[in-house]
Design an enzyme around this catalytic site. Sequence first.
Site, short mmCIF file in Angstrom:
data_model
loop_
_atom_site.label_atom_id
_atom_site.label_comp_id
_atom_site.label_asym_id
_atom_site.label_seq_id
_atom_site.Cartn_x
_atom_site.Cartn_y
_atom_site.Cartn_z
N LYS A 108 24.74 -39.87 -83.82
CA LYS A 108 25.90 -40.72 -84.18
C LYS A 108 26.25 -41.63 -83.00
O LYS A 108 27.37 -41.65 -82.48
CB LYS A 108 27.09 -39.89 -84.62
CG LYS A 108 26.82 -39.12 -85.91
CD LYS A 108 28.05 -38.59 -86.58
CE LYS A 108 27.73 -37.91 -87.90
NZ LYS A 108 27.02 -36.61 -87.75
N VAL A 109 25.25 -42.41 -82.62
CA VAL A 109 25.35 -43.24 -81.42
C VAL A 109 26.46 -44.27 -81.60
O VAL A 109 26.51 -44.97 -82.62
CB VAL A 109 24.00 -43.94 -81.15
CG1 VAL A 109 24.07 -44.77 -79.88
CG2 VAL A 109 22.86 -42.91 -81.08
N VAL A 120 26.29 -32.16 -99.48
CA VAL A 120 25.86 -31.35 -100.62
C VAL A 120 25.99 -29.86 -100.28
O VAL A 120 25.69 -29.46 -99.15
CB VAL A 120 24.38 -31.69 -100.98
CG1 VAL A 120 23.78 -30.65 -101.91
CG2 VAL A 120 24.31 -33.08 -101.60
O1 3DU Z 1 27.62 -29.48 -94.51
P1 3DU Z 1 26.18 -29.14 -94.16
O2 3DU Z 1 26.00 -27.86 -93.43
O3 3DU Z 1 25.26 -29.29 -95.36
O4 3DU Z 1 25.68 -30.23 -93.06
C1 3DU Z 1 25.79 -31.60 -93.23
C2 3DU Z 1 25.14 -32.30 -92.07
O5 3DU Z 1 25.28 -33.70 -92.20
C3 3DU Z 1 25.72 -31.95 -90.72
O6 3DU Z 1 24.62 -31.93 -89.80
C4 3DU Z 1 26.65 -33.08 -90.38
O7 3DU Z 1 26.70 -33.36 -89.01
C5 3DU Z 1 25.99 -34.24 -91.09
N1 3DU Z 1 26.91 -35.28 -91.57
C6 3DU Z 1 27.90 -35.01 -92.44
O8 3DU Z 1 28.07 -33.85 -92.86
C7 3DU Z 1 28.72 -36.06 -92.89
C8 3DU Z 1 28.52 -37.32 -92.47
O9 3DU Z 1 29.25 -38.29 -92.95
C9 3DU Z 1 27.49 -37.56 -91.58
C10 3DU Z 1 26.70 -36.51 -91.15
#
Ligand code: 3DU
Length: 213
Positions: free
Chosen positions: A62-63, A170
């Site tokens: 997320k630069v 998701v």
């Molecule tokens: O919620 P989860 O565990 O499925 O992970 C989602 C990933 O996507 C996590 O690495 C987070 O840093 C990234 N992410 C977001 O969840 C939402 C965003 O808008 C951008 C990145």
Amino acid sequence: MRIENRIVLALDDLTGDRAVEVARGLAHGLDAVKVGYPLVLTEGVGVVSRLSQVVPVICDFKVADIPAVSAMIVRRAVDAGAAGVIVHGFVGHDSVAEAAEAAGDADVFVVTEMSHPGALDYLQARAEEMAAMARDSGATGIIAPATRPERVTALRGIIGPDMLILSPGVGTQGGSAGETIRAGASAVIVGRSLYRADDPHSVLEALRRDMGL
Ligand code: 3DU
């Protein structure tokens, strides 16, 4: 980045060895894995190179810096083995364009609207503008929220059919893979609900079915 399986696995809360093991086990059903600060700060940037032997790696750093420093960060991630890097859009067109140029053949994805509730505070109001800027700055694609599929559709309308949309949110955050793909995403990003599952293979299969694969 070639999209065939429509799934990017986010590897956050694991050791490096476990991340490589999970990636190996699921690689046949993934387009990429995504690593960010949790894993890289635990294991060092060498984990990017280890994972890249198994499956393409997107570095989610997320630069968000001035153009020259954003370019340095992107270059170092690519040198470490990243096939793609995620940068923020709110920093503006010059930082994003330099990041895209520094990436060379690697992909740059621009965060527009994030998936969590706080994204409604500031990001959502300017997400369309950031998507248009990403389109005009040489980025490969954008990041848009699976938790709000209608926003994926709106942002797809701005960038057109050819750029990629990767959508996190998701599973644990409540978004549905099928709805997100039908709304216009190219692939979903899935983390905890896959790598913490007792049976990740069956979760992967369920995601594929939900997306009509
Ligand atoms: O919620 P989860 O565990 O499925 O992970 C989602 C990933 O996507 C996590 O690495 C987070 O840093 C990234 N992410 C977001 O969840 C939402 C965003 O808008 C951008 C990145």
